[in-house]
Design an enzyme around this catalytic site. Sequence first.
Site, PDB file in Angstrom:
ATOM      1  N   GLU A  46     -51.207  11.151  65.327  1.00  0.00           N
ATOM      2  CA  GLU A  46     -51.369  12.452  65.982  1.00  0.00           C
ATOM      3  C   GLU A  46     -51.441  12.307  67.501  1.00  0.00           C
ATOM      4  O   GLU A  46     -50.901  13.124  68.232  1.00  0.00           O
ATOM      5  CB  GLU A  46     -52.603  13.189  65.446  1.00  0.00           C
ATOM      6  CG  GLU A  46     -52.419  13.751  64.044  1.00  0.00           C
ATOM      7  CD  GLU A  46     -51.265  14.758  63.955  1.00  0.00           C
ATOM      8  OE1 GLU A  46     -50.940  15.397  64.967  1.00  0.00           O
ATOM      9  OE2 GLU A  46     -50.684  14.884  62.869  1.00  0.00           O
ATOM     10  N   TYR A 129     -56.955  20.160  68.946  1.00  0.00           N
ATOM     11  CA  TYR A 129     -55.825  20.023  68.021  1.00  0.00           C
ATOM     12  C   TYR A 129     -55.943  18.743  67.198  1.00  0.00           C
ATOM     13  O   TYR A 129     -55.801  18.761  65.964  1.00  0.00           O
ATOM     14  CB  TYR A 129     -54.478  20.035  68.778  1.00  0.00           C
ATOM     15  CG  TYR A 129     -53.375  19.621  67.842  1.00  0.00           C
ATOM     16  CD1 TYR A 129     -52.852  20.532  66.930  1.00  0.00           C
ATOM     17  CD2 TYR A 129     -52.933  18.293  67.776  1.00  0.00           C
ATOM     18  CE1 TYR A 129     -51.900  20.147  65.994  1.00  0.00           C
ATOM     19  CE2 TYR A 129     -51.989  17.899  66.845  1.00  0.00           C
ATOM     20  CZ  TYR A 129     -51.479  18.833  65.961  1.00  0.00           C
ATOM     21  OH  TYR A 129     -50.557  18.449  65.019  1.00  0.00           O
ATOM     22  N   ASP A 147     -50.120  23.593  66.476  1.00  0.00           N
ATOM     23  CA  ASP A 147     -49.429  23.043  67.644  1.00  0.00           C
ATOM     24  C   ASP A 147     -48.270  23.985  67.994  1.00  0.00           C
ATOM     25  O   ASP A 147     -48.157  25.091  67.446  1.00  0.00           O
ATOM     26  CB  ASP A 147     -48.946  21.602  67.379  1.00  0.00           C
ATOM     27  CG  ASP A 147     -47.902  21.542  66.279  1.00  0.00           C
ATOM     28  OD1 ASP A 147     -47.564  22.595  65.697  1.00  0.00           O
ATOM     29  OD2 ASP A 147     -47.401  20.439  66.008  1.00  0.00           O
TER      30      ASP A 147
END
Length: 350
Positions: A46, A129, A147
């Site tokens: 990520e 996020y 996102d």
Amino acid sequence: MPDVPRLRAALLHWYDQDARDLPWRTGPAARGVGARPDPYRVWLSEVMLQQTTVSHAAPYFLAFTRRWSTVGALAAVEEGELMAAWAGLGYYARARNLLRCARAVAGEHGGAFPDTEAGLAALPGVGPYTAAAVAAIAFDRPANVVDGNVERVMARLFAVETPLPAAKPELKRLAGTLVRDERPGDWAQALMDLGATICTPRNPACDRCPVRAFCAGVSSGAPQRFPRRTRKAPRPERRGIAYVLTRGGEVALVRRPGEGLLGGMLGLPTSEWTDVAASPPPRPAPGAWREAGEVAHVFTHFSLALRVLTSEGGDAQALAEDAIWTPAAQAAQALPTVFRKVLKAALASA
Ligand code: SF4
């Protein structure tokens, strides 16, 4: 409001059939027989994927996990070694935050990532996020993972007329209305896959879309109209001079200051980067220089044109008092993309 249970069932069914095979992913078939994702791999992927495409990030992910197979192994690495391994992935503050986070997990958390969104968000360098994505994908927490791809899907599914960036809170709220306790990790990844492979920015493949029946955007006749955007101010332009000093087969590199753009990375010596609109062009440093063309590079907040000057030995070496002399092939590996371009232009002109 669409029929949420049916929309979710359609997207999850599609994901079960067509999930992308990604090196960091525990796919739906493996999950179905009890395999659990490794939080370290989920977190690392990520962080790498922020502002980077899957195809660009994948070789880095494989190299990192071969070299440092656990968060403890990554935490023990020297910062300079990590920055060199990260070179070419861009957004170098992420690499420093990666190390801070790895050290916190390996130290204060005994090598185990916190398993809640709030616990993850409290780690150094982990933004909202990433905390949501790791909580959902690694720990099956019903986190709302939004996102840019998911924003686009939401803007189309719900035909949101508010332009970005003002629409962001609304898009996040709408995404949240679709999250349930059932299969949160698969749900987050199914939405990511939909945005990456079907509901793409320019030409959404609506005829193949598993949620077409629920999409207000496609019903409007022009789904690619969404998300609406406020016209952006043009990106400022800067210019500067990059110096490629060579000595035999070696190149002079410098360590950039720890803070600021490309902070802590290896680079080539340069002039100041001045604003095209406001400042005269910088003058070359004293010495015997040869022109090697110009290199353009786009950063998030400005675009840069670098005039490339080279010198083999001679009085220009004074510029490289703090130089780290490095074999040219090795230098190319260790440099951020903008300096790789400069070095390539200089070597091609030799
Ligand atoms: S129908 Fe088209 S616009 Fe709507 S979600 Fe699917 S791909 Fe995107």
